[in-house]
Design an enzyme around this catalytic site. Sequence first.
Site, mmCIF file in Angstrom:
data_model
loop_
_atom_site.group_PDB
_atom_site.id
_atom_site.type_symbol
_atom_site.label_atom_id
_atom_site.label_comp_id
_atom_site.label_asym_id
_atom_site.label_seq_id
_atom_site.Cartn_x
_atom_site.Cartn_y
_atom_site.Cartn_z
ATOM 1 C CB ILE A 9 29.233 48.754 31.711
ATOM 2 C CG1 ILE A 9 29.645 48.201 30.339
ATOM 3 C CG2 ILE A 9 30.407 48.707 32.689
ATOM 4 C CD1 ILE A 9 30.165 46.781 30.329
ATOM 5 C CG HIS A 34 32.420 47.590 44.237
ATOM 6 N ND1 HIS A 34 31.743 47.806 45.411
ATOM 7 C CD2 HIS A 34 31.712 48.213 43.267
ATOM 8 C CE1 HIS A 34 30.651 48.529 45.151
ATOM 9 N NE2 HIS A 34 30.622 48.793 43.853
#
Lengths: 482, 422, 126
Positions: A338, A50
């Site tokens: 996560i 990202h």
Amino acid sequence: MLYDVVIVGGGVIGSAIARELMRYRLRAVLVEKECEVGFGTSKSNSGIIHAGHHSAPGTLKGDLEWTGNQMWDPLNADLDFGFKRIGELTVAMNEAQVHEIEALKRQGETRGVPGLEIWDRERTLKAEPNLTPDLLASLSAPTAGVINPYEACFSLVENACINGLELSVENPVLGITPEPDGTLTVKTRHGLYHTRFVINAAGVFADSVAAMVGLNDFRIYVRKGEEYLLDKRLEGFVQRLIFPCPDPVTRSKGILVIPTFDGTLMVGPTSHVVDDKDDLTTTSAGSDEVFDKVTQVVPGISSRDCIAEFAGLRAVADGEDFIIGPTAVKGFINVAGIQSPGLTAAPAIAAMVIDILRDEGLALAPNDHFIPTVPRRVRFGALPIEEKIRLADENPRYAHLICRCEHVSEQEILDAIHDGARTLDGVKFRTRAGMGRCQGGFCTWRIMELLAGELAIPISDVTKRGGGSWIIMQREEGEQQV
Amino acid sequence: MITGKLSHLEQHYDVVVVGGGPAGMAAAVGARDAGAEKILIVDREKEAGGILWQCIHPGFGLHHFKEELTGPEYAQRYLASVMDKGVDVVTGAFVFDADRDRRIQLTSGQHGIRVIDSKALVLGMGARERTRGAIRIPGTRPAGVLTAGLAQKFVNMMGFLPGKRVVILGSGDIGLIMARRLTLEGVEVVGVFEIMPHANGLNRNIVQCLHDFDIPLHLSTTVAHIHGRDRVEKVTVAPVDAALRPIMEKSWDIDCDTLLLSIGLLPENELSRQLGISLDPVTSGPVVSSRMETSMPGVFACGNVVHIHDLVDFVSQESYLAGTNAGEFVTGKRRPADNVRLVPGENVRYCVPHTISTDREHTVYMRVRQPLEKCLIRLGDVYQKKLLYVFPAEMVNLTIRPRFLEQFHGDALRVDVVPRDT
Amino acid sequence: MPDNTLTHYLCIGCPLGCRLEVESDDGDNVVEVRGWTCKKGDAYARQEHIDPRRMVTTTVRVNGGRWARVPVKTSDAVPKGQVEAICRALRSVTLAAPVRMGDVIVRDVFGTGADIVATRDMPAAG
């Protein structure tokens, strides 16, 4: 014999931690319940690094996303698993969404993410002509990239093993006992590990592993994402990651168009909480949702072009943020919850865990013999013709093509097996053989022959991904007489 | 006898044929008969002959050899005539690129990477099977979901079984034939499921592959969900509504360890796309003239790469024609160009070839959309012929003779298949 | 007539798939065949009713060949009831490469008069 560290879980988080740990003179083992590393969540996600501006400030996710993003270039330079910064566009369809993407831009700039720009309709369509002409504007983020997440896992662990990591697969952890002297004993299917530290990187099962030492302070629930892969003929149809404007309430990133590292377009993921941590089913509702939503932004995409689909589970902790840190049990460190942007953050998480271990009293003496790289893997189909001719002359097995859809040679498959592939999926995710449009219809039997030959097992013992995933059976011969 | 290795590969050929299945073999023979001298077949498998080697059942050759043969017999006999005619066959070789100058690049374990020039190129790459992803069957992704053709390879050539208890999705001929094969090998075939209201295979196969062994065929029913983590454990099947969506309230589960897919074939046209030749979106194959020539001069195509056939004999026939024209392209005696475009009309999905010439006779292959009994095939308003029946699963072929078109002066001829009373 | 039995067959001659009805007497003699569109259907129903036969194709294990199995067929159609037994019996046969197309593997299988013959060459591996 006392281990310094036992890492529970060989996903991208455990793999990244393992690789960083081996920069030091330590005795460490990574235990993984599946037959190869990266076969859980890390295998089945969007493969996006990202851009760095998505996660909210003041969270671990927000802090580690941008830090992690910047660490992928040097990591890829060492390990060559493949990483491309292809950039992303977040598309605004109305005025409210234009305000949203402007806010996203400010959020990223505050964090220091470079290159963020609002593009008007004309500029957006010039860059990506196959987006809907109904859009108003987009936020361009050139720092976004794509990787093959499973290849990252394989390379990280391969490198860690070169530097002394022990790897134990098909080895689920059955229990963990804190000892009176402050050490821990990890009981696994294949035996006991006596260790000073345990890193809980067990993904969707991190809460169960924590519960083994009596820690019940968080719960992991799972969000399932379905993704759909499209025929390679659409390569280049969009060049950047395409995001819809995030939902202002849920902040969900929505259904994306992902030009994967290999050029195949992927659409997805859905995002729905499911009860079962083994629920890897795709659904017709999921398929409809993906294609309905994606065609609003990229009208030319059709479900007719689908060649394969899969689902992955994201580990979500209560509170939605990552849980990283030491616990009430001495030596037991959580790296849990996560979810996205966990892949992006993985290298930053690994660095953070090293700091935690140091703070917790692990002596970190540099390993002077640390080798940062892995042997380069040949991707024959991607080489220029002169290079192909040269390699083929050297080794005819490079010229013997096994997977015709993705142009994978016999030698690449042998390389993958030598690097640790034990299963059809292990070969597939290392080489792409069987990943293309025929989905292994033509090459499965050849890859099975190669696996059987190299591993010296009967062909009928070759599995898709270990466990009970057998592919063919021997005939029962000779029980009758003519 | 059955070719293995070609010791020497030339750099220039008159005709290069990509693919050594029934299409490629017939094209090579056609090219030789038309006068081409140096001909090369490139095949990616370890022996030419294509999928015929694993189709061990009878039903081949009635048109071409005038006797009923099994697939391997058809392949071996045809390959023998290819060899007799001095055609070079290179196996284990894959053509990964071709350009408009008809230069190909191939890669082979034996010969390395080679660049070969051809005066005419024939594309005969065949087809691949549609897979689970193409129809997006919901559920898990265990081992044990495979195409019928791969299962056929495992069983008939390698000698393995795909499982103990099998469900077959799709009633195409390969699926039906595998139902019988597996039964004869002691595997339990629970049933064949077909989403359409009619079977896709030949009646002969319905009777001899299913009825003979009491294997049920469930029409208008599909596999709606696959279960099992590592290996298939069961499937959920459900009847479908008019829009072919499963009606889950009426679904039921079947315990099985294997799901075979026999859900159709797709032409393999990656090389055609690289070349940039025009493709027909209906057939997914090249647009071809009556010379079986694609939109790129000197590049010909035939067999399943052009459109999916149901009889190998017609593949041989069509491909021999393609080869003949490739040979004539090389020797310079070209037949006149086409002057009429065929336009698929009522109840006609496609016609191959896409264009014809009014000066000679043509065989035109077509597929209908809907079954009809006692119907008419009509060429514009100049010709019509009665047909007893048409079925989507059976290719219709029509011979068009010059005299049919004596009264026709346009450039586009519409083809309809309609009931007789209209 | 009341003792006559009706048996049904699906004609395999063409895609029309005529539903054939065979009326037979108590001695199983065919009295009448109905439902056919062409004469092929009438002949097929009589044959299926009196003496149904099938070509058998299967494979036989071969050692040292290019492939592990060699395809075989019966040289003639055999009674339908024998098909499964023939296939089962052939599972215990093992050949050695090379094999030639037309080689007789089993002569007069189960007394049917048909031979089991190889339907392709199977060269030695390599």
